[in-house]
Scaffold this motif. Structure first.
Motif, short mmCIF file in Angstrom:
data_model
loop_
_atom_site.label_atom_id
_atom_site.label_comp_id
_atom_site.label_asym_id
_atom_site.label_seq_id
_atom_site.Cartn_x
_atom_site.Cartn_y
_atom_site.Cartn_z
N THR A 1 -6.98 11.94 6.11
CA THR A 1 -6.06 11.36 7.10
C THR A 1 -6.54 9.97 7.51
N ILE A 2 -7.84 9.83 7.74
CA ILE A 2 -8.39 8.52 8.14
C ILE A 2 -8.15 7.51 7.02
N GLY A 3 -8.38 7.93 5.77
CA GLY A 3 -8.15 7.04 4.62
C GLY A 3 -6.72 6.54 4.60
N TRP A 4 -5.79 7.45 4.87
CA TRP A 4 -4.36 7.08 4.85
C TRP A 4 -4.04 6.10 6.00
N PHE A 5 -4.60 6.37 7.18
CA PHE A 5 -4.38 5.46 8.32
C PHE A 5 -4.98 4.08 8.04
N GLN A 6 -6.17 4.07 7.42
CA GLN A 6 -6.80 2.77 7.15
C GLN A 6 -5.95 1.96 6.18
N GLU A 7 -5.33 2.63 5.21
CA GLU A 7 -4.47 1.92 4.26
C GLU A 7 -3.17 1.46 4.90
N ASN A 8 -2.63 2.25 5.80
CA ASN A 8 -1.26 2.00 6.29
C ASN A 8 -1.14 1.36 7.66
N TYR A 9 -2.16 1.48 8.48
CA TYR A 9 -1.94 1.09 9.88
C TYR A 9 -2.96 0.16 10.51
N LYS A 10 -4.07 -0.11 9.84
CA LYS A 10 -5.11 -0.89 10.53
C LYS A 10 -4.56 -2.24 10.97
#
Ligand SMILES: NC(=O)c1ccc[n+]([C@@H]2O[C@H](COP(=O)([O-])OP(=O)(O)OC[C@H]3O[C@@H](n4cnc5c(N)ncnc54)[C@H](O)[C@@H]3O)[C@@H](O)[C@H]2O)c1
Length: 314
Positions: free
Chosen positions: A305-314
């Motif tokens: 989930t963190i990986g996905w957030f880092q790709e999409n929302y940082k």
């Protein structure tokens, strides 16, 4: 499931719904999504837009709709789901759970399709027993700040049950416990998204209360596995679906800070009224009847989930 099944997924542009579309579409004949995009996002379905098997209706399930397509399963997910969303749209939440569910049940009936309701652990309210078994009736404040959601789902369950007994409809209910994973909206106000978003941006992590309250978090893949097992189950029934590993909110915050290597500090704010002190599913019925077993431990699910957030929302 064979390749001849046609699904209607209400709320299919949201977090759980769009992940479910990804799972089902390969083996389905047709996947129809009906969503008013109140909290969902069409980007979640981008990769299916040119697929002949896929169809999208921008429609509010509070309004009746006649569909020409053949349908075998109505999967009814349309509802505000996060405390932030349902407190911003209280009447809408009540109408989706009540009128919307009746409309979805009507579609099911007219198409002779099986019905699936996404209910919630919130129907147990602030539970007096733990873990919560399907036979527990709950402890819900009908006038509290969460009541629009809890009561709309309790109504939706009663409506489903009435269609099962009155019209002999095949109707199943999943009481889903806190689910997290890729495609959650970063601003939905749920605890996992809040903490990840705050941690990857090195902002203070906000814990409501002293953080000793517990939750049990289910990674989306496990929740989807439970939903699919229920869709394949031959009889109408109700099941808890989630993960029974229980963790305090303090432990969750520390884990997310550690996994994101964040400099965030933890700050505490007042606990909202009616915030449940404990939440843990009794999964014995789902294990016994469906052969359901959550497979993702919290650390593995959080890393994805963190990986996905880092790709999409940082
Ligand atoms: N995610 C969880 O932890 C969780 C836990 C328990 C139950 N659930 C249930 O699962 C379902 C899906 O939740 P989610 O986490 O994917 O939330 P979400 O907000 O991401 O998805 C809900 C979807 O329903 C749509 N919608 C809302 N009202 C509608 C209406 N009146 N007509 C048509 N579409 C409408 C939204 O636009 C959105 O796409 C909900 O019914 C929710 O109550 C979720």
């Amino acid at each position: 499931m064979g390749g001849s099944i046609r699904y209607l997924i209400t709320g299919g542009a949201g977090f759980i719904g769009s992940n479910l579309v990804d799972k089902l579409i390969g083996n389905a004949e047709k996947v129809i999504v009906l969503d008013n995009l109140l909290t969902g996002n069409l980007q979640n379905l981008d990769k299916h837009q040119n697929n002949d098997k896929f169809k999208f209706y921008n429609h509010d399930i509070q309004n009746p709709i006649e569909l020409d397509e053949e349908i075998d399963h109505v999967v009814h997910l349309a509802s505000c789901a996060s405390p932030f969303a349902y407190s911003n749209y209280p009447i809408n939440t009540l109408k989706s759970g009540s009128i919307g569910t009746i409309n979805a049940l009507g579609i099911s009936r007219r198409h002779n399709a099986k019905f699936f309701l996404a209910s919630t652990s919130e129907i147990y309210g602030d539970p007096e027993i733990t873990p919560q078994h399907e036979n527990y009736w709950g402890n819900v404040n009908t006038l509290g700040p969460r009541s629009m959601y809890d009561e709309s789902k309790r109504f939706a369950e009663a409506a489903t049950q009435s269609y099962v007994t009155t019209h002999n409809l095949h109707g199943s209910i999943a009481r889903i416990f806190n689910t997290y994973g890729p495609k959650m909206a970063f601003d939905d106000g749920r605890v996992v998204t809040n903490f990840i978003h705050q941690a990857i941006n090195n902002q203070d992590i906000t814990i409501f209360g002293d953080g000793s309250q517990t939750r049990s978090f289910s990674f989306i893949e496990d929740t989807l596995d439970g939903i699919m097992k229920i869709l394949n189950h031959e009889s109408s029934d109700v099941f808890n679906i989630g993960n029974d590993y229980e963790i305090t909110i303090n432990e969750l915050a520390s884990k997310i800070i550690h996994l994101t290597k964040s400099n965030s500090k933890i700050i505490n704010k007042d606990l909202p009224i009616d915030d449940p002190k404990q939440r843990k599913p009794d999964l014995s019925k789902a294990r016994k009847i469906l052969g359901y077993e959550p497979k993702y431990d919290l650390e593995t699910g959080l890393k994805e989930t963190i990986g996905w957030f880092q790709e999409n929302y940082k």
